[in-house]
Motif scaffolding. Structure first.
Motif, mmCIF file in Angstrom:
data_model
loop_
_atom_site.group_PDB
_atom_site.id
_atom_site.type_symbol
_atom_site.label_atom_id
_atom_site.label_comp_id
_atom_site.label_asym_id
_atom_site.label_seq_id
_atom_site.Cartn_x
_atom_site.Cartn_y
_atom_site.Cartn_z
ATOM 1 N N ALA A 130 0.802 -1.232 0.000
ATOM 2 C CA ALA A 130 0.000 0.000 0.000
ATOM 3 C C ALA A 130 0.837 1.286 0.000
ATOM 4 O O ALA A 130 0.475 2.223 -0.726
ATOM 5 N N PRO A 131 1.913 1.404 0.750
ATOM 6 C CA PRO A 131 2.680 2.663 0.676
ATOM 7 C C PRO A 131 3.178 2.966 -0.744
ATOM 8 O O PRO A 131 3.060 4.094 -1.221
ATOM 9 N N SER A 132 3.705 1.952 -1.425
ATOM 10 C CA SER A 132 4.177 2.156 -2.796
ATOM 11 C C SER A 132 3.016 2.327 -3.768
ATOM 12 O O SER A 132 3.100 3.123 -4.715
ATOM 13 N N LEU A 133 1.929 1.593 -3.550
ATOM 14 C CA LEU A 133 0.748 1.750 -4.400
ATOM 15 C C LEU A 133 0.144 3.140 -4.235
ATOM 16 O O LEU A 133 -0.348 3.725 -5.208
ATOM 17 N N ALA A 134 0.192 3.674 -3.024
ATOM 18 C CA ALA A 134 -0.319 5.030 -2.798
ATOM 19 C C ALA A 134 0.479 6.040 -3.619
ATOM 20 O O ALA A 134 -0.089 6.958 -4.212
ATOM 21 N N GLU A 137 -0.393 13.398 3.964
ATOM 22 C CA GLU A 137 -1.535 12.998 3.126
ATOM 23 C C GLU A 137 -1.246 11.669 2.431
ATOM 24 O O GLU A 137 -2.112 10.797 2.353
ATOM 25 N N SER A 138 -0.030 11.500 1.964
ATOM 26 C CA SER A 138 0.366 10.256 1.307
ATOM 27 C C SER A 138 0.330 9.083 2.285
ATOM 28 O O SER A 138 -0.170 8.006 1.957
ATOM 29 N N ARG A 139 0.841 9.297 3.490
ATOM 30 C CA ARG A 139 0.816 8.234 4.509
ATOM 31 C C ARG A 139 -0.610 7.873 4.913
ATOM 32 O O ARG A 139 -0.944 6.702 5.075
ATOM 33 N N SER A 140 -1.444 8.883 5.083
ATOM 34 C CA SER A 140 -2.842 8.650 5.438
ATOM 35 C C SER A 140 -3.549 7.882 4.325
ATOM 36 O O SER A 140 -4.305 6.940 4.582
ATOM 37 N N PHE A 141 -3.298 8.283 3.078
ATOM 38 C CA PHE A 141 -3.890 7.580 1.945
ATOM 39 C C PHE A 141 -3.410 6.134 1.899
ATOM 40 O O PHE A 141 -4.199 5.212 1.657
ATOM 41 N N ALA A 142 -2.131 5.901 2.154
ATOM 42 C CA ALA A 142 -1.588 4.537 2.146
ATOM 43 C C ALA A 142 -2.272 3.678 3.200
ATOM 44 O O ALA A 142 -2.597 2.510 2.944
#
Length: 154
Positions: A13-17, A33-38
């Motif tokens: 998920a982190p890389s997919l985000a 925002e990126s971490r939350s989205f992941a």
């Protein structure tokens, strides 16, 4: 080409985000925002069970491409009570890895997985630039497909 196509998992998920943000042209997203989205993406992926197939392209440990197939049940028919349909979504390959067959490999792997599951119908919404990719993996244009969008001007 040392790119491997494999199943994506919530651990990706982190890389997919990062790929999803690039796909959506959201390079302005903050780190938080990126971490939350992941986190939300990982949770969503885990909750989907066999209704989600995710394929990723990995190059030397980094994800460089993705493709998703969302599978859903359709209303049963008298002669077909277990109708399923797949929808290909968010296919993306990092620009520096394009034109190497990675997009084709990602979509083909989704189509093969759908075939193994006996999913008789797969759809995809495409822009003009990507249409060749889908046509090259067995999709055909459908003059009967219509769509309605919320708040669409008439």
């Amino acid at each position: 080409m040392d790119v491997v196509i494999r199943d994506g998992t919530p651990d990706d998920a982190p890389s997919l985000a990062v790929l999803k943000l690039a796909w959506a042209n959201r390079r302005d997203a903050t780190v938080e925002e990126s971490r939350s989205f992941a986190r939300d993406l990982a949770s969503w992926m885990a909750s989907q069970g066999d209704s989600l197939l995710t394929q990723v392209a990995e190059h030397r440990g980094d994800l460089v491409g993705m493709a998703w197939l969302v599978v859903f049940d359709r209303v049963p028919d008298f002669s077909d009570r277990n109708r399923r349909t797949g929808d290909v979504q968010s296919v993306f390959v990092n620009p520096e890895f394009r034109r190497r067959g990675i997009g084709h490999a990602l979509v083909s792997s989704l189509v093969d997985a759908a075939d193994r599951r006996g999913i008789p119908r797969i759809t995809v919404s495409s822009n003009d630039a990507a249409a060749r990719l889908y046509l090259g993996t067995g999709f055909e244009a459908s003059p009967r497909l219509l769509e309605r969008r919320l708040n669409q001007e008439r």
